[in-house]
Design an enzyme around this catalytic site. Structure first.
Site, PDB file in Angstrom:
ATOM      1  N   THR A 391       5.234  -3.039   4.153  1.00 29.13           N
ATOM      2  CA  THR A 391       6.427  -3.007   3.306  1.00 29.13           C
ATOM      3  C   THR A 391       7.686  -3.514   4.020  1.00 29.13           C
ATOM      4  O   THR A 391       7.725  -3.674   5.234  1.00 29.13           O
ATOM      5  CB  THR A 391       6.635  -1.580   2.758  1.00 29.13           C
ATOM      6  OG1 THR A 391       5.408  -1.115   2.215  1.00 29.13           O
ATOM      7  CG2 THR A 391       7.690  -1.498   1.714  1.00 29.13           C
ATOM      8  N   THR A 409       6.791  -4.755  -1.279  1.00 31.30           N
ATOM      9  CA  THR A 409       5.593  -4.648  -0.450  1.00 31.30           C
ATOM     10  C   THR A 409       4.415  -5.441  -1.006  1.00 31.30           C
ATOM     11  O   THR A 409       4.330  -5.664  -2.213  1.00 31.30           O
ATOM     12  CB  THR A 409       5.181  -3.164  -0.319  1.00 31.30           C
ATOM     13  OG1 THR A 409       4.088  -3.042   0.587  1.00 31.30           O
ATOM     14  CG2 THR A 409       4.801  -2.574  -1.658  1.00 31.30           C
ATOM     15  N   GLU A 411       1.686  -4.135   0.476  1.00 27.92           N
ATOM     16  CA  GLU A 411       0.965  -2.966   0.962  1.00 27.92           C
ATOM     17  C   GLU A 411       0.607  -3.097   2.431  1.00 27.92           C
ATOM     18  O   GLU A 411       1.464  -2.963   3.279  1.00 27.92           O
ATOM     19  CB  GLU A 411      -0.276  -2.669   0.105  1.00 27.92           C
ATOM     20  CG  GLU A 411      -1.049  -1.423   0.529  1.00 27.92           C
ATOM     21  CD  GLU A 411      -0.199  -0.156   0.529  1.00 27.92           C
ATOM     22  OE1 GLU A 411      -0.705   0.874   0.973  1.00 27.92           O
ATOM     23  OE2 GLU A 411       0.965  -0.177   0.116  1.00 27.92           O
ATOM     24  N   SER A 456       3.543   5.809  -4.959  1.00 27.98           N
ATOM     25  CA  SER A 456       4.203   5.045  -3.899  1.00 27.98           C
ATOM     26  C   SER A 456       5.097   5.960  -3.077  1.00 27.98           C
ATOM     27  O   SER A 456       5.736   6.870  -3.615  1.00 27.98           O
ATOM     28  CB  SER A 456       5.047   3.919  -4.498  1.00 27.98           C
ATOM     29  OG  SER A 456       5.824   3.287  -3.509  1.00 27.98           O
ATOM     30  N   GLY A 479       4.718   2.845   4.762  1.00 27.35           N
ATOM     31  CA  GLY A 479       3.667   3.629   4.115  1.00 27.35           C
ATOM     32  C   GLY A 479       4.127   5.045   3.841  1.00 27.35           C
ATOM     33  O   GLY A 479       5.286   5.295   3.486  1.00 27.35           O
TER      34      GLY A 479
END
Length: 580
Positions: A391, A409, A411, A456, A479
């Site tokens: 991200t 992001t 991911e 998220s 994360g």
């Protein structure tokens, strides 16, 4: 609006009660002097991205216009973190109305997704490295449609004029930064050896590109030209859409994504979730983002004496760790897509409930805390989500005083490792719980379902003063550690009155469940020894680490900071009209 007003009243009521019963030395200012309009600013994790945003602002563009240019450039120069093949959450402050709005561009599961799509034939969760490289890890892309919606609402310049810098840089090439070079050299992530990654970063003569090499991406330049001319349909329909569907349908565990999934994606404009912390109104995205966790963490900290301490005090870091563990226990269990599950937002932020949770912060660290049972809590399974690092975050302010705080992001590192038209596709669906139910048959709040948005940890913040004038913005990459990173920086900037740059640079400490991770070498021996005496033994963290970027208003001046763990740049200057 009623829920938000109730939460604000409840939070404000608690703050007054707390001051009456246990006065704290509130080191935050009693008033916030708003910056004069006519300043423009941008802070991001890459200098080329900050410059692209400022170039738009210098042309008279809005904060949203500059955001589009920023995202287009980040997709090129920081592909390990974000891109137009992914999604994000934008927290937007409108200076004219003093209103905060959330633009939800989170990816969705395809219509053909099933709750067991990340289980093997024996019903066991797939190994994460196998799942992340699979076609079914990719969610229906959200960033571009979300940016288009925000542009409809708040854009000033024509859409077609916002991609020139990124397209030119893609054609001419850019110098691979030390950070991107480190990821290419590490080979530590599943995507590092993905065929598309190896092909894109191949070095003439063999091996992968290194820091200092020039990287060109003509495929991305050509796509941006079509995106500029055709609008978001260049991604969601036509040749690019067909290539996306084909690419995610290849290999083991192929995706069920169809052209109809892409064409049917819709971003959501949501009301911000706001609460008080000290003298500030803090606004964040509601579920499926984790703004409720961020606000709960701040409420827990406000019930402690952390503001009377400082960064050299082990007790302050112990308090932060224990409050974090309580917040994560609740966030992990209850937060999911509100279109599919009942998320007890009001219960989690109820002052009486938070009072009870705060009493669990003891003299020493104990076993991992269990989730509480707030009002309205559904019976859901213990969370099994494996949310990787990744991200990027940025903040942009325009000449009219409008501000964007956006977390974006793909991911994991390089997303799924699959590339189409010069950009990487996300692996956001691995943010779902691989196990849809527990042994007792209770469903996970974050289980996969068709059309559902995965939970998220992103929590891009906007801070307001008592008159709802802009007072700051903050967010991070990282994360599930995002909440700890942002919370630490809030304490540093607000409670300890550190300059934003120093608040962001404070050592990271992430306490979640039974694990205490942190930047061990950045804490003093005295703090480490003090934490150990309190039952907290820090272990080194891992992965991409934080990516904090933020600003706070101090005496009418924009005090900005960027994460020294990345390659950020904060730029601020008078708007063009103000120079004349």
């Amino acid at each position: 609006m009623k829920l938000i007003r109730n939460l604000l009243v409840a939070s404000a009521s608690f703050a007054l009660a707390a001051c009456a019963t246990a006065p704290l030395r509130d080191t935050a200012p009693t008033t916030v002097a708003a910056p004069a309009k006519g300043q423009i600013f941008a802070v991001a994790a890459n200098p080329l991205a900050s410059e692209a945003a400022m170039a738009v602002l210098r042309r008279g563009g809005s904060a949203v216009d500059a955001t589009i240019a920023m995202q287009a450039m980040l997709s090129l120069v920081e592909p390990q973190s974000s891109g137009i093949g992914g999604g994000g959450f934008m927290t937007y402050y409108d200076a004219a109305t003093r209103r905060v709005t959330i633009f939800d561009g989170r990816e969705t599961a395809p219509a053909g997704a099933t709750p067991d799509m990340f289980l093997d034939d024996s019903g066991r969760p797939l190994p994460f490295g196998e799942a992340v490289l699979s076609g079914r890890s990719t969610g229906v892309l959200g960033a571009v449609r979300m940016l288009a919606l925000a542009h409809q609402r708040h854009g000033k310049l024509a859409w077609r004029t916002l991609f020139g810098d990124a397209a030119r840089t893609a054609r001419d090439g850019f110098i691979v930064s030390p950070r991107l070079g480190r990821f290419l050299a590490s080979g530590a992530f599943p995507e590092s050896n993905a065929p598309d990654v190896l092909a894109y970063f191949a070095r003439p003569g063999g091996g992968l590109l290194q820091a200092g090499d020039r990287l060109r991406n003509p495929a991305y330049a050509a796509f941006l030209a079509r995106l500029a001319a055709q609008g978001p349909d260049a991604l969601y329909k036509g040749e690019t859409a067909r290539r996306i569907v084909a690419r995610v349908g290849q290999g083991a565990h192929p995706s069920s994504m169809t052209l109809a999934d892409l064409a049917g994606y819709r971003p959501i404009e949501r009301e911000a979730l706001c609460g008080r912390y000290r003298v500030y109104v803090v606004c964040a995205p509601p579920p499926p983002a984790s703004g409720v966790g961020m606000l709960q963490l701040l409420m827990l900290l406000e019930r402690t004496d952390i503001s009377t301490r400082g960064p050299g005090d082990p007790q302050a870091w112990f308090t932060f760790a224990e409050a974090s563990r309580l917040m994560y226990a609740d966030r992990d269990r209850y937060v999911g897509d509100p279109a599919f599950v009942s998320v007890p937002v009001a219960g989690l932020l109820d002052p009486a409930y938070v009072d009870g949770r705060a009493t669990l912060i003891g003299a020493r660290a104990g076993a991992a805390p269990a989730a509480g049972v707030p009002a309205g809590a559904p019976k859901v399974a213990l969370d099994r989500t494996l949310e990787p690092i990744g991200t990027s975050h940025f903040v942009i302010g325009d000449a009219q005083g409008n501000v964007v705080s956006m977390t974006t992001t793909v991911e994991s590192i390089f997303g799924s490792g699959r590339m189409v038209d010069g950009f990487f596709l996300n692996n956001q669906l691995t943010d779902f719980s691989f196990s849809p139910r527990d042994a007792a048959g209770r469903p996970a709040a974050n289980a996969v379902a068709p059309g559902k948005r995965p939970r998220s940890s992103m929590t891009p913040l906007i801070l307001l003063d008592a008159d709802r004038r802009f007072a700051g913005a903050l967010g991070s990459a990282g994360g599930n550690s995002i909440l700890a990173y942002v919370g630490k920086s809030m304490v540093g900037a607000v409670d300890w009155r550190l300059p934003m740059q120093q608040a962001i640079a404070l050592p990271n400490l992430v306490a979640r469940g039974g694990a205490f991770q942190g930047e061990v070498t950045k804490f003093t021996p005295q703090v480490l020894a003090g934490l150990a005496a309190l039952g907290v033994s820090l272990k080194p963290g891992q992965g991409e680490d934080s990516g904090l970027q933020g600003v706070i208003v101090r005496g009418g001046v924009i005090d900005g900071g960027y994460d020294p763990r990345r390659e950020g740049r904060f730029l601020v200057e008078p708007a063009p009209a103000a120079r004349r």
